[in-house]
Design a protein around this motif. Sequence first.
Motif, short mmCIF file in Angstrom:
data_model
loop_
_atom_site.label_atom_id
_atom_site.label_comp_id
_atom_site.label_asym_id
_atom_site.label_seq_id
_atom_site.Cartn_x
_atom_site.Cartn_y
_atom_site.Cartn_z
N LYS A 292 41.02 88.33 26.98
CA LYS A 292 39.94 87.41 26.84
C LYS A 292 40.34 86.13 25.39
O LYS A 292 39.75 85.54 25.57
CB LYS A 292 38.78 87.54 26.55
CG LYS A 292 37.76 86.92 28.20
CD LYS A 292 36.07 87.92 27.61
CE LYS A 292 35.33 86.37 28.00
NZ LYS A 292 33.91 87.37 28.50
N THR A 293 40.64 87.46 23.88
CA THR A 293 40.53 86.73 22.76
C THR A 293 41.98 85.96 23.10
O THR A 293 41.88 84.73 22.08
CB THR A 293 41.18 88.07 22.47
OG1 THR A 293 41.99 88.27 22.79
CG2 THR A 293 39.71 88.55 21.49
N HIS A 294 43.32 85.88 24.04
CA HIS A 294 43.94 84.87 24.28
C HIS A 294 43.86 83.36 25.20
O HIS A 294 45.03 82.66 25.77
CB HIS A 294 45.30 85.55 24.56
CG HIS A 294 45.10 86.85 23.57
ND1 HIS A 294 45.02 87.39 22.72
CD2 HIS A 294 47.00 86.29 21.96
CE1 HIS A 294 45.57 87.30 22.01
NE2 HIS A 294 47.06 87.56 22.09
N LEU A 295 42.21 83.60 25.52
CA LEU A 295 42.02 82.22 26.37
C LEU A 295 40.84 81.21 26.47
O LEU A 295 40.08 81.68 25.23
CB LEU A 295 41.86 82.93 27.84
CG LEU A 295 42.07 83.44 28.60
CD1 LEU A 295 41.97 84.91 30.20
CD2 LEU A 295 43.85 82.78 29.60
N ALA A 296 41.33 79.90 26.49
CA ALA A 296 40.04 78.74 26.31
C ALA A 296 40.11 78.20 27.75
O ALA A 296 41.90 77.88 28.40
CB ALA A 296 40.42 78.33 25.00
N ILE A 297 38.67 77.22 27.92
CA ILE A 297 39.02 76.32 28.68
C ILE A 297 38.48 75.24 28.75
O ILE A 297 38.23 74.94 27.81
CB ILE A 297 37.89 76.98 30.17
CG1 ILE A 297 38.56 78.28 30.52
CG2 ILE A 297 38.12 76.72 31.32
CD1 ILE A 297 37.41 79.04 31.01
N GLY A 298 39.39 74.18 28.84
CA GLY A 298 39.34 72.88 29.09
C GLY A 298 38.91 71.89 30.21
O GLY A 298 39.29 72.59 31.55
N ASN A 299 38.40 70.65 30.18
CA ASN A 299 38.10 69.58 30.98
C ASN A 299 39.76 69.54 32.06
O ASN A 299 39.68 68.76 31.69
CB ASN A 299 37.42 68.69 30.31
CG ASN A 299 36.47 68.20 31.52
OD1 ASN A 299 37.16 67.27 32.52
ND2 ASN A 299 35.49 68.49 32.14
N GLY A 300 40.14 70.57 32.35
CA GLY A 300 41.66 70.41 33.07
C GLY A 300 42.74 70.41 31.86
O GLY A 300 42.28 70.32 30.49
N SER A 301 43.37 70.60 32.71
CA SER A 301 44.44 70.68 31.35
C SER A 301 44.86 69.23 30.23
O SER A 301 45.66 69.40 29.14
CB SER A 301 46.64 71.59 32.06
OG SER A 301 45.83 71.48 33.20
#
Length: 375
Positions: free
Chosen positions: A81-90
């Motif tokens: 999880k420490t290597h993940l983030a989420i955006g509003n689409g790529s």
Amino acid sequence: MKISQQILDLVPYQPGKPISEAQREYNLSKVVKLASNENPMGTSPKVLEAIEKTLREIHRYPDPSCFSLLEELSSSWKIPKTHLAIGNGSNEVIDLLIRIYCAPNQAILLSQASFVAYEVCAQAARVEQIKVPMKADLHPDIEAFKKILRDSKRSENIQIIFLPNPNNPTGVLIPQQEIVDFVEEFGKDDRRLIVFDEAYHEFVRDPKYRSAVELMSKSKQVIVLRTMSKAYGLAGLRIGVLIADPSIIDLFNRVRNPFNVNELAQAAGVAALRDKKFVQDVVAMTHRGLDKTYDYLSSLKLPFIESQGNFVMFDTLRDSRQVNEALLRQGVILRPVRNYGFNSHLRMSIGLPEENEAALKALAAVLKEIPLTKK
Ligand SMILES: *Cc1c(COP(=O)(O)O)cnc(C)c1O
């Protein structure tokens, strides 16, 4: 008021023509749209259920940490999880990476024919774009990338290197050894990031393909982008995933808007990741559709490149504007790729079997009316 020339020169994104617009303009009742690499099987019923359950919560702000979605991504994709983030689409992830890592007049390095978002986001941030021409076989010219990077004068302003793999619109992979060698040589240099955009990861059939996630242990400069817009069928909800070193994730989370991923999208994302059967079915249908499309294009004697995505780019051997216009009159929306420098090519997304068939039959019919262009 003074406005920078880069902003004035921006042109609004040209999406695949919406179905309703084509219907109005060409007075059509039935339209087949294979222009935006969307999921032809729609969205998993389990996702729709999850959205319905969440509908009564939309007066609340969404979870700014995307807790459940990150948990599910981490367990489904086996990435901490420490290597993940989420955006509003790529698209948002690309935009923010450029804003975080490039000052105005610094630069990004990219292929001439790769996803337009890199270019548009850079221009909006007043960031230069250094474009490397494709090789004659339409593969990205990794040797040319290396030449530029080895030249300290030409590379001094380059902050981010974008390498979509597989590429859109061509559908080709960068050979695995070239990726390994590239990261070996440039991944140690902490002056710049190497971004692998794996939007079509789920569709790749070539057994030699490896996700660049495997290379992240070798270099903290390596970033991978994934999306839920394609195989997962969530293009309308906007979920893009950033996979990167925690130091990059940290900066990303500081810069992004706190509520960049809405609650319906978060709930849908979790359900979509759990419905593995849906994605398998989508991918299997896409592969069958690609193979049939190759056969059909071969029978029409139109050159094409075998694709590792859910689309295929082919050469109409004619002015693609004429072919595209004639197809629209038949109710078929494909994607012209002139903006990538291909004047006789079109890109066709793989749809349902009946959609592919309708599009290819219409193509066969319109080609008879349009003269070949001399090369
Ligand atoms: C479709 C596509 C994406 C996905 O963009 P989203 O903003 O996540 O919908 C990203 N990169 C490439 C190369 C694509 O073709």
